[in-house]
Design a protein around this motif. Structure first.
Motif, PDB file in Angstrom:
ATOM      1  N   LEU A  19      -4.229  15.460   0.364  1.00 53.38           N
ATOM      2  CA  LEU A  19      -3.703  15.226   1.714  1.00 53.38           C
ATOM      3  C   LEU A  19      -2.384  14.462   1.729  1.00 53.38           C
ATOM      4  O   LEU A  19      -1.830  14.216   2.802  1.00 53.38           O
ATOM      5  CB  LEU A  19      -4.746  14.462   2.545  1.00 53.38           C
ATOM      6  N   GLN A  20      -1.882  14.112   0.531  1.00 55.51           N
ATOM      7  CA  GLN A  20      -0.608  13.402   0.444  1.00 55.51           C
ATOM      8  C   GLN A  20      -0.631  12.095   1.247  1.00 55.51           C
ATOM      9  O   GLN A  20       0.258  11.823   2.058  1.00 55.51           O
ATOM     10  CB  GLN A  20       0.544  14.304   0.918  1.00 55.51           C
ATOM     11  N   VAL A  21      -1.676  11.311   1.034  1.00 55.14           N
ATOM     12  CA  VAL A  21      -1.801   9.990   1.657  1.00 55.14           C
ATOM     13  C   VAL A  21      -2.054   8.964   0.558  1.00 55.14           C
ATOM     14  O   VAL A  21      -2.261   9.325  -0.610  1.00 55.14           O
ATOM     15  CB  VAL A  21      -2.959   9.943   2.685  1.00 55.14           C
ATOM     16  N   ARG A  22      -2.039   7.684   0.947  1.00 56.49           N
ATOM     17  CA  ARG A  22      -2.387   6.608   0.012  1.00 56.49           C
ATOM     18  C   ARG A  22      -3.583   5.865   0.573  1.00 56.49           C
ATOM     19  O   ARG A  22      -3.615   5.528   1.768  1.00 56.49           O
ATOM     20  CB  ARG A  22      -1.210   5.649  -0.185  1.00 56.49           C
ATOM     21  N   ILE A  23      -4.573   5.606  -0.274  1.00 54.19           N
ATOM     22  CA  ILE A  23      -5.791   4.913   0.153  1.00 54.19           C
ATOM     23  C   ILE A  23      -5.969   3.667  -0.702  1.00 54.19           C
ATOM     24  O   ILE A  23      -5.989   3.742  -1.933  1.00 54.19           O
ATOM     25  CB  ILE A  23      -7.045   5.809   0.011  1.00 54.19           C
ATOM     26  N   ALA A  24      -6.078   2.530  -0.024  1.00 53.76           N
ATOM     27  CA  ALA A  24      -6.371   1.275  -0.703  1.00 53.76           C
ATOM     28  C   ALA A  24      -7.651   0.715  -0.110  1.00 53.76           C
ATOM     29  O   ALA A  24      -7.944   0.923   1.075  1.00 53.76           O
ATOM     30  CB  ALA A  24      -5.221   0.285  -0.519  1.00 53.76           C
ATOM     31  N   HIS A  25      -8.432   0.022  -0.939  1.00 53.46           N
ATOM     32  CA  HIS A  25      -9.649  -0.581  -0.394  1.00 53.46           C
ATOM     33  C   HIS A  25      -9.966  -1.876  -1.122  1.00 53.46           C
ATOM     34  O   HIS A  25      -9.678  -2.035  -2.313  1.00 53.46           O
ATOM     35  CB  HIS A  25     -10.837   0.393  -0.485  1.00 53.46           C
ATOM     36  N   ARG A  26     -10.528  -2.778  -0.364  1.00 50.84           N
ATOM     37  CA  ARG A  26     -11.035  -4.035  -0.909  1.00 50.84           C
ATOM     38  C   ARG A  26     -12.443  -4.200  -0.380  1.00 50.84           C
ATOM     39  O   ARG A  26     -12.637  -4.408   0.813  1.00 50.84           O
ATOM     40  CB  ARG A  26     -10.144  -5.218  -0.498  1.00 50.84           C
ATOM     41  N   PHE A  27     -13.402  -4.015  -1.256  1.00 47.52           N
ATOM     42  CA  PHE A  27     -14.806  -3.969  -0.855  1.00 47.52           C
ATOM     43  C   PHE A  27     -14.981  -2.854   0.180  1.00 47.52           C
ATOM     44  O   PHE A  27     -14.629  -1.718  -0.075  1.00 47.52           O
ATOM     45  CB  PHE A  27     -15.286  -5.335  -0.359  1.00 47.52           C
ATOM     46  N   GLU A  28     -15.495  -3.174   1.385  1.00 53.98           N
ATOM     47  CA  GLU A  28     -15.763  -2.120   2.372  1.00 53.98           C
ATOM     48  C   GLU A  28     -14.584  -1.878   3.315  1.00 53.98           C
ATOM     49  O   GLU A  28     -14.671  -1.055   4.231  1.00 53.98           O
ATOM     50  CB  GLU A  28     -17.014  -2.465   3.199  1.00 53.98           C
ATOM     51  N   GLN A  29     -13.469  -2.549   3.101  1.00 49.70           N
ATOM     52  CA  GLN A  29     -12.297  -2.379   3.954  1.00 49.70           C
ATOM     53  C   GLN A  29     -11.342  -1.349   3.330  1.00 49.70           C
ATOM     54  O   GLN A  29     -10.897  -1.517   2.195  1.00 49.70           O
ATOM     55  CB  GLN A  29     -11.573  -3.716   4.132  1.00 49.70           C
ATOM     56  N   PHE A  30     -11.040  -0.278   4.093  1.00 50.53           N
ATOM     57  CA  PHE A  30     -10.173   0.786   3.605  1.00 50.53           C
ATOM     58  C   PHE A  30      -8.884   0.831   4.426  1.00 50.53           C
ATOM     59  O   PHE A  30      -8.906   0.625   5.647  1.00 50.53           O
ATOM     60  CB  PHE A  30     -10.874   2.147   3.693  1.00 50.53           C
ATOM     61  N   LYS A  31      -7.783   1.118   3.756  1.00 55.86           N
ATOM     62  CA  LYS A  31      -6.496   1.282   4.423  1.00 55.86           C
ATOM     63  C   LYS A  31      -5.903   2.618   3.998  1.00 55.86           C
ATOM     64  O   LYS A  31      -5.770   2.898   2.802  1.00 55.86           O
ATOM     65  CB  LYS A  31      -5.546   0.143   4.047  1.00 55.86           C
ATOM     66  N   ILE A  32      -5.561   3.451   4.978  1.00 51.96           N
ATOM     67  CA  ILE A  32      -5.006   4.785   4.702  1.00 51.96           C
ATOM     68  C   ILE A  32      -3.574   4.825   5.212  1.00 51.96           C
ATOM     69  O   ILE A  32      -3.317   4.534   6.394  1.00 51.96           O
ATOM     70  CB  ILE A  32      -5.833   5.890   5.384  1.00 51.96           C
ATOM     71  N   GLU A  33      -2.637   5.178   4.371  1.00 52.17           N
ATOM     72  CA  GLU A  33      -1.230   5.295   4.750  1.00 52.17           C
ATOM     73  C   GLU A  33      -0.768   6.737   4.586  1.00 52.17           C
ATOM     74  O   GLU A  33      -1.041   7.367   3.561  1.00 52.17           O
ATOM     75  CB  GLU A  33      -0.364   4.388   3.885  1.00 52.17           C
ATOM     76  N   GLY A  34      -0.066   7.249   5.598  1.00 50.47           N
ATOM     77  CA  GLY A  34       0.454   8.603   5.537  1.00 50.47           C
ATOM     78  C   GLY A  34       0.674   9.152   6.932  1.00 50.47           C
ATOM     79  O   GLY A  34       0.441   8.451   7.930  1.00 50.47           O
ATOM     80  N   PRO A  35       1.125  10.414   7.060  1.00 49.40           N
ATOM     81  CA  PRO A  35       1.296  11.037   8.382  1.00 49.40           C
ATOM     82  C   PRO A  35      -0.003  10.966   9.172  1.00 49.40           C
ATOM     83  O   PRO A  35      -1.097  11.077   8.603  1.00 49.40           O
ATOM     84  CB  PRO A  35       1.676  12.488   8.041  1.00 49.40           C
ATOM     85  N   LYS A  36       0.116  10.803  10.484  1.00 49.00           N
ATOM     86  CA  LYS A  36      -1.057  10.553  11.319  1.00 49.00           C
ATOM     87  C   LYS A  36      -2.135  11.616  11.147  1.00 49.00           C
ATOM     88  O   LYS A  36      -3.321  11.304  10.961  1.00 49.00           O
ATOM     89  CB  LYS A  36      -0.642  10.470  12.789  1.00 49.00           C
ATOM     90  N   LYS A  38      -2.685  13.725   8.685  1.00 46.65           N
ATOM     91  CA  LYS A  38      -3.278  13.686   7.351  1.00 46.65           C
ATOM     92  C   LYS A  38      -4.169  12.456   7.184  1.00 46.65           C
ATOM     93  O   LYS A  38      -5.237  12.512   6.563  1.00 46.65           O
ATOM     94  CB  LYS A  38      -2.184  13.697   6.286  1.00 46.65           C
ATOM     95  N   ALA A  39      -3.714  11.319   7.732  1.00 46.00           N
ATOM     96  CA  ALA A  39      -4.505  10.095   7.637  1.00 46.00           C
ATOM     97  C   ALA A  39      -5.834  10.245   8.380  1.00 46.00           C
ATOM     98  O   ALA A  39      -6.883   9.789   7.911  1.00 46.00           O
ATOM     99  CB  ALA A  39      -3.714   8.912   8.187  1.00 46.00           C
ATOM    100  N   GLU A  40      -5.780  10.898   9.543  1.00 43.37           N
ATOM    101  CA  GLU A  40      -7.018  11.109  10.304  1.00 43.37           C
ATOM    102  C   GLU A  40      -7.964  12.044   9.552  1.00 43.37           C
ATOM    103  O   GLU A  40      -9.181  11.846   9.556  1.00 43.37           O
ATOM    104  CB  GLU A  40      -6.688  11.683  11.685  1.00 43.37           C
ATOM    105  N   GLN A  41      -7.411  13.056   8.896  1.00 42.73           N
ATOM    106  CA  GLN A  41      -8.248  13.960   8.114  1.00 42.73           C
ATOM    107  C   GLN A  41      -8.873  13.218   6.939  1.00 42.73           C
ATOM    108  O   GLN A  41     -10.053  13.414   6.614  1.00 42.73           O
ATOM    109  CB  GLN A  41      -7.419  15.144   7.616  1.00 42.73           C
ATOM    110  N   ALA A  42      -8.095  12.360   6.276  1.00 46.92           N
ATOM    111  CA  ALA A  42      -8.633  11.550   5.175  1.00 46.92           C
ATOM    112  C   ALA A  42      -9.751  10.647   5.671  1.00 46.92           C
ATOM    113  O   ALA A  42     -10.771  10.459   4.986  1.00 46.92           O
ATOM    114  CB  ALA A  42      -7.511  10.722   4.546  1.00 46.92           C
ATOM    115  N   LEU A  43      -9.585  10.088   6.864  1.00 45.26           N
ATOM    116  CA  LEU A  43     -10.626   9.241   7.441  1.00 45.26           C
ATOM    117  C   LEU A  43     -11.903  10.043   7.675  1.00 45.26           C
ATOM    118  O   LEU A  43     -13.016   9.557   7.404  1.00 45.26           O
ATOM    119  CB  LEU A  43     -10.126   8.639   8.760  1.00 45.26           C
ATOM    120  N   GLN A  44     -11.770  11.267   8.159  1.00 45.89           N
ATOM    121  CA  GLN A  44     -12.941  12.120   8.375  1.00 45.89           C
ATOM    122  C   GLN A  44     -13.674  12.393   7.061  1.00 45.89           C
ATOM    123  O   GLN A  44     -14.909  12.371   7.007  1.00 45.89           O
ATOM    124  CB  GLN A  44     -12.512  13.450   9.018  1.00 45.89           C
TER     125      GLN A  44
END
Length: 305
Positions: A19-36, A38-44
């Motif tokens: 999806l050409q995004v970046r995903i970072a996480h610390r324990f149960e907290q996730f951060k998704i960076e990228g076009p809106k 694509k980021a929403e699809q990654a979240l799904q």
């Protein structure tokens, strides 16, 4: 958390690459960076993985999720009776393809590699045989040489043609099981043959699939379509970007799409790279080649002007 992210975060890396995004996480907290979008699809995808994370998640399952949104939410389509209980359309076009097969006597499935054209057609054929809606399955394809020569292959004609029909065998084995397929061959409930062997026949109460139809000539396509008898269904599949005919020869699939598009009782389903359910790279490969073709046509148009 380990099931969700995969070994060494491999599931997250797959989502990032697809999806050409970046995903970072610390324990149960996730951060998704990228076009809106694509980021929403990654979240799904992450939410769907979370629902499944009570046990290890196969890498293939992640790839299928990334292949289309329908893999996340399910798709509306006819229920098919095969060995695979989880068989279902994974994109809207695949769902339309299955509905067209159910509702029409002749259906064309046209699209690039990996979109499930042949596999779903074979699944519908197996389902029809299981329900006794047809008495047999007939699978055929033209034995056109893709740069190689049949004569160099060992064995008799049947053994020379078998490699061309291998994708059909593979689909049957997965959907029915090896033993049942062998018994169906013995009872002549399943027949696999080169297209040339169809001439002069009438196929009644059969589910007939013509695979690799882009390598037929218009005359061969007409011959095949006029074999259809009473109580039969036919599905024609092909990829017009992979034609192995001589350069001057018109593809029967391209010709049929133009000639038959308004004929009642015939449905045409167009699939695209968005319907690819193989590795996500396959969709990007298809788009890259299609993009090169488009650029070449544009350059040719400019040169002509």
């Amino acid at each position: 958390m380990g099931h969700l992210c995969g070994p060494t975060d491999s599931h997250l890396r797959s989502i990032e690459a697809a999806l050409q995004v970046r995903i970072a996480h610390r324990f149960e907290q996730f951060k998704i960076e990228g076009p809106k979008a694509k980021a929403e699809q990654a979240l799904q995808v992450l939410q769907a993985l979370y629902e499944m994370a009570a046990r290890p998640i196969a890498h293939d399952q992640v790839q299928l999720m990334l292949a289309g949104d329908m893999a996340l939410h399910g798709a509306d389509g006819p229920a098919l009776s095969t060995r695979r209980a989880d068989l279902k359309p994974r994109t809207q076009n695949q769902a339309s393809y299955l509905l067209n097969i159910a509702e029409h006597d002749i259906t064309f499935g046209i699209g690039p590699a990996g979109t499930g054209k042949t596999y779903l057609a074979v699944a519908c054929a197996v389902d029809a045989l299981e329900r006794n809606a047809v008495q047999r399955i007939v699978l055929t394809r033209p034995a056109v040489e893709a740069g190689e020569r049949l004569g160099f292959l060992p064995g008799d004609l049947s053994q020379k043609v078998d490699p061309y029909l291998r994708p059909l065998y593979d689909a049957l084995y997965e959907l029915m099981g090896f033993d049942r397929v062998q018994k169906a061959f013995e009872r002549q409930q399943i027949e696999i043959a080169p297209l040339a062997f169809m001439r002069g026949r009438t196929l009644n109460h059969a589910f007939v699939i013509l695979d690799e139809a882009q390598n037929t000539t218009p005359e061969q396509m007409k011959m095949f379509l006029t074999r259809i008898g009473l109580g039969s269904k036919a599905v024609v599949t092909g990829d017009v970007s992979q034609i192995d005919l001589p350069t001057h020869q018109l593809s029967g699939l391209i010709d049929a799409e133009r000639v038959l598009r308004r004929v009642q009782g015939i449905a045409i389903t167009r699939l695209s790279s968005a319907d690819v359910v193989r590795h996500p790279l396959v969709a990007r490969i298809v788009d890259a080649y299609d993009g090169r073709k488009g650029a070449a046509r544009a350059a040719k148009s400019v040169a002509e002007k």
